[in-house]
Design an enzyme around this catalytic site. Structure first.
Site, PDB file in Angstrom:
ATOM      1  N   HIS A 262       1.930  41.513  36.031  1.00 14.95           N
ATOM      2  CA  HIS A 262       1.591  40.549  36.213  1.00 14.95           C
ATOM      3  C   HIS A 262       0.184  40.104  35.030  1.00 14.95           C
ATOM      4  O   HIS A 262       0.842  38.840  34.670  1.00 14.95           O
ATOM      5  CB  HIS A 262       1.208  40.248  37.504  1.00 14.95           C
ATOM      6  N   ARG A 263      -0.624  40.272  34.758  1.00 19.11           N
ATOM      7  CA  ARG A 263      -2.147  39.558  33.841  1.00 19.11           C
ATOM      8  C   ARG A 263      -1.131  38.958  33.002  1.00 19.11           C
ATOM      9  O   ARG A 263      -1.749  38.254  32.403  1.00 19.11           O
ATOM     10  CB  ARG A 263      -2.901  40.726  34.116  1.00 19.11           C
TER      11      ARG A 263
ATOM     12  N   ASP B 245     -10.464  41.989  34.879  1.00 16.56           N
ATOM     13  CA  ASP B 245      -8.675  41.970  35.571  1.00 16.56           C
ATOM     14  C   ASP B 245      -8.944  40.307  34.947  1.00 16.56           C
ATOM     15  O   ASP B 245      -8.056  39.955  34.522  1.00 16.56           O
ATOM     16  CB  ASP B 245      -8.389  42.123  36.919  1.00 16.56           C
TER      17      ASP B 245
ATOM     18  N   GLU C 140      -1.653  48.537  34.843  1.00 13.66           N
ATOM     19  CA  GLU C 140      -0.179  48.119  35.019  1.00 13.66           C
ATOM     20  C   GLU C 140       0.529  48.116  34.094  1.00 13.66           C
ATOM     21  O   GLU C 140       1.725  49.114  33.962  1.00 13.66           O
ATOM     22  CB  GLU C 140       0.447  46.945  35.453  1.00 13.66           C
TER      23      GLU C 140
ATOM     24  N   GLN D  15     -11.697  52.102  41.663  1.00  9.69           N
ATOM     25  CA  GLN D  15     -11.205  51.785  42.449  1.00  9.69           C
ATOM     26  C   GLN D  15     -11.155  53.447  43.981  1.00  9.69           C
ATOM     27  O   GLN D  15     -11.247  53.940  44.901  1.00  9.69           O
ATOM     28  CB  GLN D  15      -9.304  51.764  42.370  1.00  9.69           C
TER      29      GLN D  15
ATOM     30  N   ASN E 218       3.760  49.514  42.307  1.00  5.65           N
ATOM     31  CA  ASN E 218       3.202  49.448  41.631  1.00  5.65           C
ATOM     32  C   ASN E 218       1.351  48.956  41.534  1.00  5.65           C
ATOM     33  O   ASN E 218       0.562  48.636  40.807  1.00  5.65           O
ATOM     34  CB  ASN E 218       3.080  48.822  39.405  1.00  5.65           C
TER      35      ASN E 218
ATOM     36  N   LYS F 143       3.625  40.668  41.693  1.00  4.60           N
ATOM     37  CA  LYS F 143       1.852  40.857  42.074  1.00  4.60           C
ATOM     38  C   LYS F 143       0.773  40.211  43.047  1.00  4.60           C
ATOM     39  O   LYS F 143       0.822  41.579  43.953  1.00  4.60           O
ATOM     40  CB  LYS F 143       2.489  41.976  41.191  1.00  4.60           C
TER      41      LYS F 143
ATOM     42  N   ASP G 130       1.528  43.397  45.774  1.00  6.76           N
ATOM     43  CA  ASP G 130       0.851  44.303  45.821  1.00  6.76           C
ATOM     44  C   ASP G 130       0.156  44.720  47.581  1.00  6.76           C
ATOM     45  O   ASP G 130       0.514  45.522  48.383  1.00  6.76           O
ATOM     46  CB  ASP G 130      -0.975  44.143  45.256  1.00  6.76           C
TER      47      ASP G 130
END
Length: 423
Positions: A374-375, A297, A325, A172, A95, A400, A53
Site C-alpha cells: 500500500h505504501r 512508514d 510488506e 512491534q 499481510n 490495506k 489490516d
C-alpha cells in the site's frame, strides 16, 4: 471489464486545494481492538480505521469468541469476557504485520492451540525474535521457517516473570510483549537487550493505549518496563487520524503548492510519522540527511518528495524497511529509477535520492511494481502529480490502510485513471 490492475495519476497542473479527512490510525486501531478484546465488558472505539489490516484483526478476534460490532464506518463496539478462546481453525491475517505480531503474543493466554498464518508476503516476514522471547518466557511456540505460519500452544495461564527482546529489530515485538504482560498471574518485566527501539514512538503509543484500558506500567529504567497483573478494563476510546496517511496529503500539498485542510491541526498527532510534517514543510529544501528509523512508514513519502527536491537527500537507518510488506528500500530504488535512471542508489541500508527539480513537467513510460504494498502505491502516486505516464501496478492494495485514497485524490481535482494491464 474486470478489476483494474494499473492506476495512472494525471498531473493536475494546478495547486491542490480542498478538505480531506485522513482515516483513523491503523496502528492505534489495531492496538485498541486487541486490548478491548482482552478487557471484560463493552468498549466503544470511535474514529477507527476500517481497512484490510483492521478487518484481519477484528475477524481473528471474532474467531476467538469476541463480539465485534460495526455500527458505522468509523466505530467498533467490542464486547468480551476478558479472555480469548481457542479458535476452531487457523487465524488468517493476510499481510497485516501488527495483527500477526500482536496476536502471536496475545494468544499465549488462550487455553489451546492457535495457528496464525498469512498470505505469501506474510510468510516471508520474520517473526523469529518474538517467538524466541515468548519461548524464553515459558510459552510453547513453533515456526518451521522463522516466519508465519506460527503455532502457539497456550494453557490459559501466563506465568512468565520476564520477557527480553531486542527492540532494534522491530518496535512491534516490544509492543506485542507489553500488551501481553498485563495478562500475567503476577507482574512481568519487559526488558530490551539493547537500548535501541526500531521506532520508540510506537511503543509510547502502545503504553498510552494500555493505560487507557486499565494497565499499570512502571518504568524501571531506560530498558525495562514492569507491567502489573491488572488485566484490562473496557472503556470508550477515541482514535486519532492516521499520521502515515496524512503524510501523502502533506506531500501532495507541498508538491503542488496547494492548501489541503485535514480537519485537524498538524500538531494534534501523537504518532511517530507526524514528525515527517516538518521535513515535508521544508520542501524543496529538505535536509541533506534524514534518519528514517523513527518515522519508518513516512520514508516512502519523503523519498518520492526528495526526487523533486533542490538538492540530494540521503535516507539512513532503513534496515527495518526491508522487512515490511516488501523490501521497501529496494522497491523505492527500483521505482525511482523507473521514473529516471540514476535517480536513486542504495548503499547498505541507506537510500540516496539524487533529486532533480527538472523532473516536474516531464513524461516517462514507467510501470512501477508496488509489490502489493500500500505504501508503494500511495507514495508513487505522488510522483504522478508532477510526472506524466507513471503507471502503478495493483492500485487496490491501498485498501490495506487507506481504502479511500484514490477517492481522496479525486476529491481534490486529480484525475486517476484505472485500467486493465495490457498483456
Amino acid at each position: 471489464m474486470g478489476a483494474p490492475h494499473t492506476a495512472t495519476v494525471v498531473p493536475p497542473g494546478f495547486a491542490l486545494q480542498g478538505k480531506v479527512a485522513p482515516p483513523g490510525s491503523k496502528s492505534i486501531t489495531n492496538r485498541a481492538l486487541l486490548l478491548a478484546a482482552l478487557a471484560n465488558g463493552t468498549s466503544r472505539l470511535t474514529g477507527a480505521l476500517k481497512s484490510d489490516d483492521t478487518r484481519h484483526m477484528s475477524n481473528a478476534l471474532r474467531q476467538m469468541g469476541v463480539t465485534v460490532d460495526e455500527p458505522d464506518d468509523t466505530t467498533f463496539v467490542v464486547t468480551s469476557g476478558g479472555y480469548l478462546q481457542a479458535p476452531e481453525g487457523p487465524l488468517f491475517l493476510g499481510n497485516a504485520g501488527t495483527a500477526m505480531r500482536f496476536l502471536t503474543a496475545a494468544v499465549a493466554t488462550v487455553n489451546g492451540d492457535v495457528t496464525l498464518d498469512g498470505d505469501a508476503y506474510m510468510q516471508k516476514r520474520p517473526i523469529g525474535p518474538l517467538l524466541d522471547a515468548l519461548r524464553a518466557g515459558g510459552i510453547e511456540v513453533s515456526s518451521a521457517t522463522g516466519c508465519p505460519p506460527v503455532v502457539v500452544k497456550g494453557n490459559g495461564s501466563l506465568t512468565a516473570k520476564t520477557f527480553e527482546i531486542d527492540g532494534g529489530l522491530s518496535s512491534q515485538y516490544v509492543s506485542a510483549l507489553l500488551m501481553l504482560a498485563a495478562c500475567g498471574t503476577a507482574a512481568i518485566d519487559v526488558k530490551l537487550t539493547g537500548k535501541d527501539i526500531g521506532a520508540r514512538g510506537y511503543v509510547d503509543l502502545t503504553l498510552a493505549c494500555m493505560q487507557a484500558f486499565g494497565a499499570s506500567v512502571e518504568v524501571v529504567d531506560d530498558v525495562t518496563w514492569r507491567i502489573a497483573a491488572t488485566g484490562y478494563h473496557a472503556c470508550d476510546y477515541v482514535i486519532e487520524p492516521d499520521a502515515s496517511a496524512a503524510t501523502y496529503l502533506w506531500a501532495a500539498q507541498a508538491l503542488t503548492g496547494g492548501a489541503i485542510d485535514l480537519g485537524v491541526p498538524d500538531d494534534c498527532f501523537t504518532q511517530p510519522d507526524a514528525s515527517a510534517q516538518r521535513v515535508i514543510a521544508a520542501y524543496p529544501a529538505m535536509p541533506a540527511v534524514i534518519n528514517g528509523s523513527q518515522m519508518q512508514d513516512a520514508v516512502p513519502t519523503l523519498a518520492v518528495l526528495a526526487a523533486f527536491n533542490n538538492t540530494p537527500v540521503r535516507f539512513t537507518e532503513l534496515a527495518n524497511l526491508r522487512v515490511k510488506e516488501c523490501d521497501r528500500v529496494q522497491a523505492l530504488h527500483d521505482g525511482l529509477n523507473a521514473i529516471r535512471p540514476g535517480l536513486a542508489t542504495v548503499e547498505g541500508d541507506d537510500l540516496l535520492v539524487a533529486a532533480d527539480p527538472a523532473l516536474a513537467g516531464s513524461h516517462c513510460d514507467a510501470l512501477i511494481d508496488t509489490h502489493s504494498d500500500h505504501r508503494m502505491a500511495m507514495c508513487f502516486a505522488l510522483a504522478g502529480l508532477k510526472v506524466s505516464g507513471i503507471r502503478l501496478l495493483d492500485p487496490e492494495c491501498v485498501g490495506k490502510t487507506y481504502p479511500g485514497y484514490w477517492d481522496a485524490l479525486r476529491s481534490l481535482g486529480v484525475t486517476v485513471n484505472m485500467a486493465e494491464r495490457s498483456a
